[in-house]
Design an enzyme around this catalytic site. Structure first.
Site, PDB file in Angstrom:
ATOM      1  N   PRO A   2       0.827  -1.201   0.003  1.00  0.00           N
ATOM      2  CA  PRO A   2      -0.019   0.053  -0.022  1.00  0.00           C
ATOM      3  C   PRO A   2       1.009   1.145   0.112  1.00  0.00           C
ATOM      4  O   PRO A   2       1.845   1.393   0.764  1.00  0.00           O
ATOM      5  CB  PRO A   2      -0.850  -0.093   1.207  1.00  0.00           C
ATOM      6  CG  PRO A   2      -0.327  -1.326   2.099  1.00  0.00           C
ATOM      7  CD  PRO A   2       0.593  -2.120   1.209  1.00  0.00           C
ATOM      8  N   GLU A   3       0.635   2.159  -0.754  1.00  0.00           N
ATOM      9  CA  GLU A   3       1.074   3.605  -0.740  1.00  0.00           C
ATOM     10  C   GLU A   3       0.418   4.538  -0.187  1.00  0.00           C
ATOM     11  O   GLU A   3      -0.991   4.140   0.224  1.00  0.00           O
ATOM     12  CB  GLU A   3       1.522   3.888  -2.284  1.00  0.00           C
ATOM     13  CG  GLU A   3       2.633   2.885  -2.682  1.00  0.00           C
ATOM     14  CD  GLU A   3       3.496   3.547  -3.893  1.00  0.00           C
ATOM     15  OE1 GLU A   3       3.412   4.700  -4.160  1.00  0.00           O
ATOM     16  OE2 GLU A   3       4.049   2.797  -4.603  1.00  0.00           O
ATOM     17  N   HIS A 105      -4.847 -14.997  10.297  1.00  0.00           N
ATOM     18  CA  HIS A 105      -4.102 -14.002  10.322  1.00  0.00           C
ATOM     19  C   HIS A 105      -4.613 -12.640  10.869  1.00  0.00           C
ATOM     20  O   HIS A 105      -4.218 -11.642  10.309  1.00  0.00           O
ATOM     21  CB  HIS A 105      -3.683 -13.635   8.765  1.00  0.00           C
ATOM     22  CG  HIS A 105      -2.984 -14.916   8.008  1.00  0.00           C
ATOM     23  ND1 HIS A 105      -1.895 -15.413   8.345  1.00  0.00           N
ATOM     24  CD2 HIS A 105      -3.376 -15.357   7.004  1.00  0.00           C
ATOM     25  CE1 HIS A 105      -1.430 -16.523   7.669  1.00  0.00           C
ATOM     26  NE2 HIS A 105      -2.183 -16.484   6.644  1.00  0.00           N
ATOM     27  N   ARG A 124       1.670 -11.344   6.124  1.00  0.00           N
ATOM     28  CA  ARG A 124       3.106 -11.367   6.102  1.00  0.00           C
ATOM     29  C   ARG A 124       3.704 -11.006   7.283  1.00  0.00           C
ATOM     30  O   ARG A 124       4.991 -10.849   7.509  1.00  0.00           O
ATOM     31  CB  ARG A 124       3.499 -10.724   4.916  1.00  0.00           C
ATOM     32  CG  ARG A 124       3.244 -11.572   3.757  1.00  0.00           C
ATOM     33  CD  ARG A 124       3.528 -11.070   2.373  1.00  0.00           C
ATOM     34  NE  ARG A 124       5.286 -10.999   2.360  1.00  0.00           N
ATOM     35  CZ  ARG A 124       5.901 -10.297   1.228  1.00  0.00           C
ATOM     36  NH1 ARG A 124       5.177  -9.747   0.169  1.00  0.00           N
ATOM     37  NH2 ARG A 124       7.083 -10.494   1.282  1.00  0.00           N
TER      38      ARG A 124
END
Ligand SMILES: [Zn+2]
Length: 288
Positions: A2-3, A105, A124
């Site tokens: 994500p930016e 998760h 992750r």
């Protein structure tokens, strides 16, 4: 990854169910992500009100009535799901974001006043959360060295001129430097340089003046357009695979190696080079 526009889109999605609302319950399901969860996470959050949910660079900052601020970072694969158990809560959520992440998760859960459950899911685990006194925010290492927000008034050609003067690195690398401008990432730097007609290899010190006057509005525009598109894309995506929405259909160069330049089909194909270990995409005809 994500930016800034994706993080801003997430903030806008979370604000209706979190801002101005009390956290009725909070928990972390494991001791750590990239860093350990803050000590007494549940205890410090439960019962406090999120007065304001802000974005700074790629960080989400929940300013709490307890006098603390909860910082949240999505890392590589972090995302928030909003579970809205009743119609009232569903109406509050602008969209139900990224449903159906693998529950193993789900690392942090916030039960909000109003009925929404906000879940942080991160396969992750490069994401993280931190909790600190709001009045000590300026001392936080995550935030202290950051340059101005690219969409804020402080980010101007004059600022860029001063920041780039004498800098002997390529402009591409300078724009990724978070001390010069906060939150710009690889995708939007490539796109903004293409729009401004500036080669990513050009020395940063040659940008001040006419080129930075051209570059600043393009950086703002590409980010604003991506934020606008983000909301739409997220709604579409949520129905299918729950992936993070990106501005991908509008990319002119990013990820388009060997495809024709969108400005002019007679230009050679879009090229990819590697700068400091990261891919740069550009059109050698458009960008000088
Ligand atoms: Zn071109």
């Amino acid at each position: 990854m994500p930016e800034l526009p994706e993080v801003e889109t997430v903030r806008r999605g979370l604000a209706p169910v979190m801002e101005g609302r009390r956290i009725l319950g909070a928990r972390n399901n494991r001791p750590d992500l990239r860093f350990p969860f803050p000590e007494k996470f549940a205890e410090r959050l439960t019962g406090t009100v999120i007065d304001h949910l802000e974005r700074r660079a790629k960080y989400l900052l929940a300013h709490l009535s307890s006098g603390e601020t909860l910082l949240m970072h999505l890392g590589m694969s972090g995302r928030f799901t909003i579970e809205a158990p009743n119609e009232a809560a569903r109406d509050m959520a602008a969209f139900v974001y990224a449903p159906g992440g693998n529950p193993k998760h789900d690392h942090a859960v916030f039960d909000m006043e109003g009925g929404a459950r906000v879940i942080f899911n991160d396969p992750r685990r490069f994401g993280f959360m931190a909790l600190f006194a709001t009045n000590a925010m300026a001392d936080q290492s995550f935030l202290s060295g950051l340059g101005p927000e690219p969409l804020g008034n402080e980010f101007s050609p004059a600022h860029l001129d001063a920041a780039l003067a004498g800098k002997k690195s390529p402009i591409k690398m300078a724009l990724l430097d978070q001390r010069i401008v906060a939150g710009l990432g690889n995708i939007y730097v490539c796109e903004a340089l293409w729009r401004a007609g500036i080669s990513p290899r050009r020395m940063a010190s040659s940008i001040p003046g006419k080129r930075s006057a051209r570059l600043v509005p393009h950086i703002r525009d590409v980010l604003s357009e991506a934020i606008e598109a983000g909301g739409t894309t997220l709604r579409d995506f949520a129905a299918t695979d729950g992936a993070l929405g990106y501005f991908q259909h509008s990319f002119a160069v990013y990820g388009r190696e060997n495809e024709i330049c969108r400005a002019d089909a007679s230009h050679g194909p879009v090229q990819r080079i590697v700068q400091s270990g990261r891919s740069t995409f550009f059109c050698p005809s458009c960008q000088r």
